[in-house]
Design a protein around this motif. Structure first.
Motif, PDB file in Angstrom:
ATOM      1  N   LYS A   1       0.756  -0.976   0.058  1.00  0.00           N
ATOM      2  CA  LYS A   1      -0.098   0.081  -0.034  1.00  0.00           C
ATOM      3  C   LYS A   1       0.955   1.365  -0.107  1.00  0.00           C
ATOM      4  CE  LYS A   1      -4.482  -1.470   1.234  1.00  0.00           C
ATOM      5  NZ  LYS A   1      -5.733  -1.370   1.999  1.00  0.00           N
TER       6      LYS A   1
ATOM      7  N   GLY B   1      -5.254  -4.457   7.053  1.00  0.00           N
ATOM      8  CA  GLY B   1      -5.796  -3.867   6.108  1.00  0.00           C
ATOM      9  C   GLY B   1      -5.134  -2.565   5.858  1.00  0.00           C
TER      10      GLY B   1
ATOM     11  N   HIS C   1       1.542  -7.713   5.371  1.00  0.00           N
ATOM     12  CA  HIS C   1       0.165  -7.690   5.058  1.00  0.00           C
ATOM     13  C   HIS C   1      -0.262  -9.475   5.202  1.00  0.00           C
ATOM     14  CE1 HIS C   1      -3.432  -8.503   2.633  1.00  0.00           C
ATOM     15  NE2 HIS C   1      -3.946  -7.469   3.430  1.00  0.00           N
TER      16      HIS C   1
ATOM     17  N   ARG D   1      -2.866 -11.337   7.358  1.00  0.00           N
ATOM     18  CA  ARG D   1      -4.173 -11.485   6.671  1.00  0.00           C
ATOM     19  C   ARG D   1      -4.460 -13.148   6.895  1.00  0.00           C
ATOM     20  NH1 ARG D   1      -8.078  -9.397   2.379  1.00  0.00           N
ATOM     21  NH2 ARG D   1      -9.107 -10.902   1.756  1.00  0.00           N
TER      22      ARG D   1
ATOM     23  N   GLY E   1     -16.413  -2.920   8.092  1.00  0.00           N
ATOM     24  CA  GLY E   1     -17.511  -3.935   7.738  1.00  0.00           C
ATOM     25  C   GLY E   1     -18.881  -3.788   8.225  1.00  0.00           C
TER      26      GLY E   1
ATOM     27  N   THR F   1     -20.436  -0.173   5.605  1.00  0.00           N
ATOM     28  CA  THR F   1     -20.437  -0.627   4.351  1.00  0.00           C
ATOM     29  C   THR F   1     -21.342  -1.495   3.775  1.00  0.00           C
ATOM     30  OG1 THR F   1     -18.847  -2.036   4.871  1.00  0.00           O
ATOM     31  CG2 THR F   1     -17.928  -0.294   3.690  1.00  0.00           C
ATOM     32  N   THR F   2     -21.829  -2.390   4.604  1.00  0.00           N
ATOM     33  CA  THR F   2     -22.772  -3.533   4.539  1.00  0.00           C
ATOM     34  C   THR F   2     -23.970  -2.791   4.644  1.00  0.00           C
ATOM     35  OG1 THR F   2     -21.128  -5.156   5.257  1.00  0.00           O
ATOM     36  CG2 THR F   2     -23.608  -5.987   4.834  1.00  0.00           C
TER      37      THR F   2
ATOM     38  N   MET G   1     -16.064   1.692  -3.585  1.00  0.00           N
ATOM     39  CA  MET G   1     -15.197   2.524  -2.990  1.00  0.00           C
ATOM     40  C   MET G   1     -15.071   3.798  -3.928  1.00  0.00           C
ATOM     41  SD  MET G   1     -13.331   1.407  -0.361  1.00  0.00           S
ATOM     42  CE  MET G   1     -14.109   0.170   0.767  1.00  0.00           C
TER      43      MET G   1
ATOM     44  N   ARG H   1      -1.427   1.494  -4.837  1.00  0.00           N
ATOM     45  CA  ARG H   1      -0.621   0.631  -4.603  1.00  0.00           C
ATOM     46  C   ARG H   1       0.817   0.568  -5.087  1.00  0.00           C
ATOM     47  NH1 ARG H   1      -4.699  -0.922  -2.358  1.00  0.00           N
ATOM     48  NH2 ARG H   1      -5.852  -3.033  -2.486  1.00  0.00           N
TER      49      ARG H   1
ATOM     50  N   ALA I   1     -16.479  -3.696  -6.262  1.00  0.00           N
ATOM     51  CA  ALA I   1     -16.834  -3.164  -5.175  1.00  0.00           C
ATOM     52  C   ALA I   1     -16.043  -3.766  -3.770  1.00  0.00           C
ATOM     53  CB  ALA I   1     -18.262  -3.316  -4.867  1.00  0.00           C
ATOM     54  N   PHE I   2     -15.622  -4.662  -3.744  1.00  0.00           N
ATOM     55  CA  PHE I   2     -14.937  -5.394  -3.021  1.00  0.00           C
ATOM     56  C   PHE I   2     -13.362  -5.224  -3.053  1.00  0.00           C
ATOM     57  CE2 PHE I   2     -19.300  -7.236  -2.586  1.00  0.00           C
ATOM     58  CZ  PHE I   2     -19.472  -6.839  -0.966  1.00  0.00           C
TER      59      PHE I   2
ATOM     60  N   CYS J   1     -11.573  -7.383  -0.073  1.00  0.00           N
ATOM     61  CA  CYS J   1     -12.299  -7.401   1.203  1.00  0.00           C
ATOM     62  C   CYS J   1     -12.300  -8.757   2.005  1.00  0.00           C
ATOM     63  CB  CYS J   1     -13.717  -6.754   0.836  1.00  0.00           C
ATOM     64  SG  CYS J   1     -14.613  -6.751   2.358  1.00  0.00           S
TER      65      CYS J   1
HETATM   66  C1  HEM Z   1     -20.781  -4.041   1.015  1.00  0.00           C
HETATM   67  C2  HEM Z   1     -19.842  -4.143   1.901  1.00  0.00           C
HETATM   68  C3  HEM Z   1     -18.383  -4.077   1.676  1.00  0.00           C
HETATM   69  C4  HEM Z   1     -17.637  -3.462   0.758  1.00  0.00           C
HETATM   70  C5  HEM Z   1     -18.292  -2.824  -0.456  1.00  0.00           C
HETATM   71  C6  HEM Z   1     -16.366  -3.581   0.997  1.00  0.00           C
HETATM   72  C7  HEM Z   1     -15.450  -3.198   0.379  1.00  0.00           C
HETATM   73  C8  HEM Z   1     -13.863  -3.339   0.556  1.00  0.00           C
HETATM   74  C9  HEM Z   1     -12.901  -2.758  -0.246  1.00  0.00           C
HETATM   75  C10 HEM Z   1     -12.897  -2.326  -1.650  1.00  0.00           C
HETATM   76  C11 HEM Z   1     -11.491  -3.325   0.375  1.00  0.00           C
HETATM   77  C12 HEM Z   1     -10.103  -3.016  -0.072  1.00  0.00           C
HETATM   78  C13 HEM Z   1      -9.617  -1.632   0.472  1.00  0.00           C
HETATM   79  C14 HEM Z   1      -8.257  -1.487  -0.143  1.00  0.00           C
HETATM   80  O1  HEM Z   1      -7.785  -2.070  -1.049  1.00  0.00           O
HETATM   81  O2  HEM Z   1      -7.662  -0.377   0.583  1.00  0.00           O
HETATM   82  C15 HEM Z   1     -12.036  -3.746   1.760  1.00  0.00           C
HETATM   83  C16 HEM Z   1     -11.121  -4.201   2.592  1.00  0.00           C
HETATM   84  C17 HEM Z   1     -11.499  -4.776   3.888  1.00  0.00           C
HETATM   85  N1  HEM Z   1     -12.732  -5.013   4.160  1.00  0.00           N
HETATM   86 FE1  HEM Z   1     -14.497  -4.586   3.427  1.00  0.00          FE
HETATM   87  N2  HEM Z   1     -15.961  -4.292   2.474  1.00  0.00           N
HETATM   88  C18 HEM Z   1     -17.554  -4.628   2.790  1.00  0.00           C
HETATM   89  C19 HEM Z   1     -17.682  -5.290   3.806  1.00  0.00           C
HETATM   90  C20 HEM Z   1     -16.956  -5.778   4.868  1.00  0.00           C
HETATM   91  C21 HEM Z   1     -17.149  -6.633   6.035  1.00  0.00           C
HETATM   92  C22 HEM Z   1     -18.472  -7.170   6.173  1.00  0.00           C
HETATM   93  C23 HEM Z   1     -15.966  -6.740   6.839  1.00  0.00           C
HETATM   94  C24 HEM Z   1     -15.887  -7.412   7.908  1.00  0.00           C
HETATM   95  C25 HEM Z   1     -15.116  -8.300   8.248  1.00  0.00           C
HETATM   96  C26 HEM Z   1     -14.905  -5.755   5.994  1.00  0.00           C
HETATM   97  C27 HEM Z   1     -13.742  -5.823   6.387  1.00  0.00           C
HETATM   98  C28 HEM Z   1     -12.611  -5.493   5.584  1.00  0.00           C
HETATM   99  C29 HEM Z   1     -11.226  -5.543   5.975  1.00  0.00           C
HETATM  100  C30 HEM Z   1     -10.614  -5.887   7.464  1.00  0.00           C
HETATM  101  C31 HEM Z   1     -10.503  -4.985   4.803  1.00  0.00           C
HETATM  102  C32 HEM Z   1      -8.915  -4.961   4.904  1.00  0.00           C
HETATM  103  C33 HEM Z   1      -8.516  -6.205   4.120  1.00  0.00           C
HETATM  104  C34 HEM Z   1      -6.973  -6.457   3.917  1.00  0.00           C
HETATM  105  O3  HEM Z   1      -6.355  -5.369   3.404  1.00  0.00           O
HETATM  106  O4  HEM Z   1      -6.429  -7.572   4.132  1.00  0.00           O
HETATM  107  N3  HEM Z   1     -15.525  -5.434   4.983  1.00  0.00           N
HETATM  108  N4  HEM Z   1     -13.293  -3.897   1.787  1.00  0.00           N
END
Ligand code: HEM
Length: 525
Positions: free
Chosen positions: A110, A125, A133, A137, A318, A321-322, A384, A390, A455-456, A463
């Protein structure tokens, strides 16, 4: 006492004059730096606005002073200069939906400048280095695997049952609800119950999770400000809890949350029996802290500070967002009677286990129309709005452009989700675009557009909570659709359209939220 004359060599005779010279020196320095960045920087041949590459203040102007608008300026610059541009002195931005997998599939760090906008530096994250990471992770992955989320389905059923009971009592009363606060009560309680083993019990709170919603929105809005003015972040972080509660209540709220997580972490670690069980028992762990402590991460990775950062990031990343994705999906379903009718017809064929409010996710995710609605809802929620920069330790080739090793390179998920070449009429809620007749004939719910659901995020830093998010999306939407008609109260598309980059979606500043009045599903509205 020293006077200006003593250090002026005859040039400066007053303190004011000295200050003037210092300001002049800074202006000259910035101008020389701007000339270097535009004409001599290793990225000088990459297209882009000269103003954007001259100084970081350009981005600050759009994000801090114009209200989180840089994402739209980036979009405009792509329209003018093409798919690859410089967005500030040091980084490059690409808009090309077909390049998303290729970029994020690399082993990437990052960008440290970017992560400083967030207050949990040791959480996985927010970890800068790819290798660190990967280990962090790896320790958490099993906790959020699909199998683990399926095992947690009773928690979702239990919280949904309470939510529906409360909505049943309200229906017909014309009480106005903030729909996101309702869903946020659900998603926060589910997430904290699953991850910490305790909750703030928002699902029973008279105002649902309204306070948490405001804290979350404020936190997301502050990231760009802290990135531009890191001193503000440092001051706020060093404030004692009692001061923060008085001066900046949302920060105080987060600090007390961190404190509570800290107490839990200490309690787990100080009980030899619990630690013994965590280290030796093979069964699924009941908190993320137990999960991390049971991993083979070295001792310095298991500090209280790191576990707290991990716990807080999970809750902040989490919950809202959800909740937002469920809110937006519900909003569009309720605004489209045809969609609502088709969903009810499909859902009436799914069996609901006795005593549960809704069919399990594992049954629901097989329904083609519901799946199309969920995908379209996730797309419309916006993912996002921030770019995700990156850094790669080797050059990256994009078409004829060789991006030098070490350059921060970003793409923006939201710009992919609203790209009209992939999603014609992107602001229209159109679940049909995801229906793929060939796949349905084979009993599948896949679509040729699936690779563009970014989106994720994608790759090793996507995510971690995606399965948990989908489980809640399917189950909440199905439960609501089969029980209620929701009347929109002084709410329109402008309350549901992402227009501000608050990392995730932010809507117009004066939005009062998606407000609804609850009716029975058989009641005409
Ligand atoms: C619709 C719901 C969600 C969306 C759109 C979303 C989206 C994202 C995205 C785009 C990233 C990557 C961010 C980056 O690259 O900097 C991310 C990372 C992450 N999300 Fe989600 N998220 C959602 C739900 C959740 C939920 C339910 C959790 C609970 C566990 C969560 C926990 C995380 C964590 C901990 C990261 C960091 C992961 C890492 O870098 O290893 N998110 N999320």
């Amino acid at each position: 006492m020293v006077s200006p004359q003593d250090i002026s060599f005859g040039l400066v005779t007053t303190w004011l004059g000295l200050v003037g010279y210092l300001i002049l020196a800074k202006v000259v320095y910035d101008l020389v730096l701007a000339v270097y960045r535009i004409y001599f920087h290793p990225l000088r041949r990459f297209p882009g606005s000269k103003l954007a590459v001259a100084s970081y203040w350009y981005e600050t102007y759009y994000d801090v002073f114009k209200g989180h608008q840089y994402v739209w300026r980036i979009k405009e610059m792509h329209e003018k200069y093409g798919p690859i541009i410089r967005t500030n002195p040091d980084d490059v931005h690409i808009h090309d939906p077909d390049f998303f997998d290729a970029l994020y599939g690399l082993k990437l760090d990052k960008w440290a400048w970017w992560t400083r906008g967030f207050a949990v530096p040791t959480a996985g994250g927010m970890t800068v280095e790819h290798e660190i990471h990967r280990k962090r992770r790896g320790a958490l992955n099993p906790f959020f695997s699909k199998a683990s989320i399926v095992a947690n389905m009773p928690v979702i059923q239990e919280k949904l049952a309470v939510m529906c009971e409360r909505l049943d009592k309200i229906k017909g009363s014309r009480e106005v609800l903030d729909l996101e606060a309702v869903y946020l009560a659900l998603t926060t309680d589910v997430l904290t119950q699953c991850s910490y083993g305790w909750t703030y019990d928002y699902i029973h709170h008279p105002e649902w999770a309204m306070t948490w919603k405001l804290v979350n929105t404020g936190g997301r809005a502050s990231a760009a400000i802290v990135r531009s003015f890191p001193l503000i972040g440092a001051i706020v972080r060093s404030m004692p809890l009692s001061v923060a509660i008085k001066l900046v209540p949302p920060v105080g709220f987060m600090k007390s949350w961190m404190q509570r997580v800290g107490i839990q972490v200490k309690k787990i670690k100080s009980d030899p029996e619990t630690m013994q069980a965590i280290k030796t028992e093979k069964r699924r762990k009941d908190t993320i802290f137990a999960q991390i402590l049971s991993s083979d991460l070295p001792e310095d990775e298991l500090s209280d500070e790191r576990l707290i950062d991990e716990g807080v990031l999970i809750a902040t990343a989490g919950s809202e967002t959800t909740a937002w994705a469920i809110t937006i999906t519900t909003y569009h379903i309720m605004k489209n009677p045809d969609v609502l009718a088709k969903m009810r017809a499909e859902l009436s064929q799914v069996e609901i286990p006795p005593g549960d409010p809704v069919a399990p996710w594992t049954s629901l995710e097989r329904m083609p129309y519901l799946t199309a609605v969920i995908k379209e809802g996730v797309r419309m929620a916006g993912g996002m709005l921030s770019r995700l920069p990156r850094v790669y330790d080797k050059p990256i080739q994009y078409k004829e452009w060789t991006i030098p090793a070490g350059t921060p390179v970003a793409m923006t998920p939201h710009l992919v989700l609203i790209d009209e070449n992939i999603f014609p009429k992107p602001r229209k809620f159109d679940p049909e675009r995801w229906l793929d007749e060939d796949a349905i004939a084979e009993g599948k719910t896949t679509s040729r557009l699936d690779k563009y659901i970014v989106a994720f995020g994608k790759g090793s830093r996507n995510c971690i909570g995606m399965h948990l998010a989908y489980a809640q999306l399917y189950m909440s939407v199905a439960a609501i659709v089969m029980r209620y008609n929701l009347e929109m109260y002084q709410t329109d598309d402008s309350d549901a359209t992402p227009t501000r980059d608050l990392f995730t979606a932010g809507v117009k500043l004066d939005s009062q939220g998606i407000r609804v009045i609850v009716h029975d599903k058989d009641e005409k509205i």
